[in-house]
Scaffold this active site. Sequence first.
Site, PDB file in Angstrom:
ATOM      1  N   GLN A 147      30.366  35.667   2.975  1.00 54.75           N
ATOM      2  CA  GLN A 147      31.174  35.355   1.804  1.00 54.75           C
ATOM      3  C   GLN A 147      31.222  36.540   0.843  1.00 54.75           C
ATOM      4  O   GLN A 147      30.441  37.483   0.954  1.00 54.75           O
ATOM      5  CB  GLN A 147      30.597  34.134   1.081  1.00 54.75           C
ATOM      6  N   TYR A 176      22.945  21.254 -14.399  1.00 53.65           N
ATOM      7  CA  TYR A 176      23.294  21.105 -12.984  1.00 53.65           C
ATOM      8  C   TYR A 176      22.024  20.941 -12.157  1.00 53.65           C
ATOM      9  O   TYR A 176      21.904  20.013 -11.339  1.00 53.65           O
ATOM     10  CB  TYR A 176      24.080  22.333 -12.507  1.00 53.65           C
ATOM     11  N   ASP A 200      20.543  30.642  -5.298  1.00 58.98           N
ATOM     12  CA  ASP A 200      20.344  31.152  -6.659  1.00 58.98           C
ATOM     13  C   ASP A 200      18.921  30.950  -7.141  1.00 58.98           C
ATOM     14  O   ASP A 200      18.502  31.549  -8.129  1.00 58.98           O
ATOM     15  CB  ASP A 200      21.314  30.481  -7.631  1.00 58.98           C
ATOM     16  N   GLU A 219      18.374  28.956   3.182  1.00 59.39           N
ATOM     17  CA  GLU A 219      19.557  29.658   2.678  1.00 59.39           C
ATOM     18  C   GLU A 219      20.008  30.670   3.729  1.00 59.39           C
ATOM     19  O   GLU A 219      19.215  31.494   4.174  1.00 59.39           O
ATOM     20  CB  GLU A 219      19.225  30.371   1.361  1.00 59.39           C
ATOM     21  N   ASP A 254      20.574  29.525   9.228  1.00 56.25           N
ATOM     22  CA  ASP A 254      21.537  28.425   9.208  1.00 56.25           C
ATOM     23  C   ASP A 254      20.780  27.108   9.189  1.00 56.25           C
ATOM     24  O   ASP A 254      19.896  26.876  10.036  1.00 56.25           O
ATOM     25  CB  ASP A 254      22.424  28.526  10.453  1.00 56.25           C
ATOM     26  N   CYS A 255      21.119  26.218   8.273  1.00 57.00           N
ATOM     27  CA  CYS A 255      20.354  24.975   8.136  1.00 57.00           C
ATOM     28  C   CYS A 255      20.667  23.969   9.242  1.00 57.00           C
ATOM     29  O   CYS A 255      19.842  23.083   9.510  1.00 57.00           O
ATOM     30  CB  CYS A 255      20.600  24.335   6.775  1.00 57.00           C
ATOM     31  N   ASP A 275      22.442  21.537  -1.652  1.00 53.34           N
ATOM     32  CA  ASP A 275      23.132  22.389  -2.610  1.00 53.34           C
ATOM     33  C   ASP A 275      24.075  23.353  -1.885  1.00 53.34           C
ATOM     34  O   ASP A 275      24.292  24.479  -2.326  1.00 53.34           O
ATOM     35  CB  ASP A 275      22.113  23.177  -3.445  1.00 53.34           C
ATOM     36  N   TYR A 350      31.041  25.178 -15.924  1.00 60.27           N
ATOM     37  CA  TYR A 350      32.161  24.574 -15.191  1.00 60.27           C
ATOM     38  C   TYR A 350      33.276  24.159 -16.140  1.00 60.27           C
ATOM     39  O   TYR A 350      34.423  24.024 -15.740  1.00 60.27           O
ATOM     40  CB  TYR A 350      31.700  23.339 -14.414  1.00 60.27           C
ATOM     41  N   GLU A 352      33.883  21.310 -17.199  1.00 63.42           N
ATOM     42  CA  GLU A 352      34.408  20.016 -16.752  1.00 63.42           C
ATOM     43  C   GLU A 352      33.224  19.131 -16.382  1.00 63.42           C
ATOM     44  O   GLU A 352      32.130  19.619 -16.114  1.00 63.42           O
ATOM     45  CB  GLU A 352      35.358  20.171 -15.567  1.00 63.42           C
TER      46      GLU A 352
END
Length: 362
Positions: A147, A176, A200, A219, A254-255, A275, A350, A352
């Site tokens: 990404q 959050y 994070d 992660e 990879d989970c 998450d 966010y 929102e």
Amino acid sequence: MAVQHYILDFKLTAAADGRFILKELLPIFQGREMTETIHDLADHGFLATYTDKHGSVASLRIHPHGLVTLDFQSCGENDCEQIALDHLLDKVEGKMKDLFKDCIERIKRLPAILRGGTIDRYWPTADHRLVEYDIDEVVYSVDSPYQNIKILHSMQFGNILILNGDVNLAESDLPYTQAIMGSGKEDYTGKEVLILGGGDGGILYELVQLKPKMVTMVEIDQMVIDGCQKHMRKTCGDVLDNLKGDCYQILVEDCVPLLKRYAEEGRTFDYVINDLTAVPISTSPEEDSTWDFLRLILDLSMKVLKPAGKYFTQGNCVNLTEALALYEEQLGRLYCPVDFSKEIVCVPSYMELWVFYTVWKK
């Protein structure tokens, strides 16, 4: 070079006489030495464009039903140019008020939108509204094998992690993290916890302070961890400095294969915190793979969740009622029956309201 885009709208209470408006406003544009070109759109009103030798362009659209819109684009970013443009818009607004007096229902003048700037400050909300952030610095920008990763600094929200153009988490966004952990209602003491994603480090940092037996964080992207470890320390503290601690381990992989292996081995957890991604915003064909992934993670998570365990995850924006309803339908199609509750939380960066889910086996 960036472009400043100014917007000024007038909504009149009656039909607009396009030729009259063009005639009355022309001297204002001529005062800036702009050349006028008029397009007569017959039953659809008029479009007038104005250009000058500096590359500035204005377009004045007069709709017959009474809407008049002015868009002005300028390549000049210096203070003098901005003052001059504000003065021009002031003149247009003042002239329209003089011409129509009590026949103006609404005037809307927006701050300039900076297009093509060095720093991107505009991000859409989940329900497709445009938000301008007070971004003043690109702190971290890299493409990983998975990404695009950016960390931008906001004067209000601190550093913000953005993945593939989506705002993920800011240093201001403790609400959050608290919500996706159960909003302070859970006792993690001596418990085993599995975090899916969470690069994070915010969830992990909050959890290790609650004396769990062991937290396993999975992660896939080491470059997210590296960026946050250096630039999001108000969120992650020091937990990303090492892949192992007294009560936690970080697995960079990879989970999905890991979840399958845990399920085969019969390993279970008191809590699974997902998450990874928000609920897809639609059911269009391009979203099918995301829904498939979401269902796979749900089923595998239930298989590694203890009978009395809880599964926490984010949903999406509270306005996306259809997408949230579709997610709740998925909860009724898992290999085992489950029940759920949801909570609505305001996440600062966010801008929102955001929905969070708690899921448990019946």
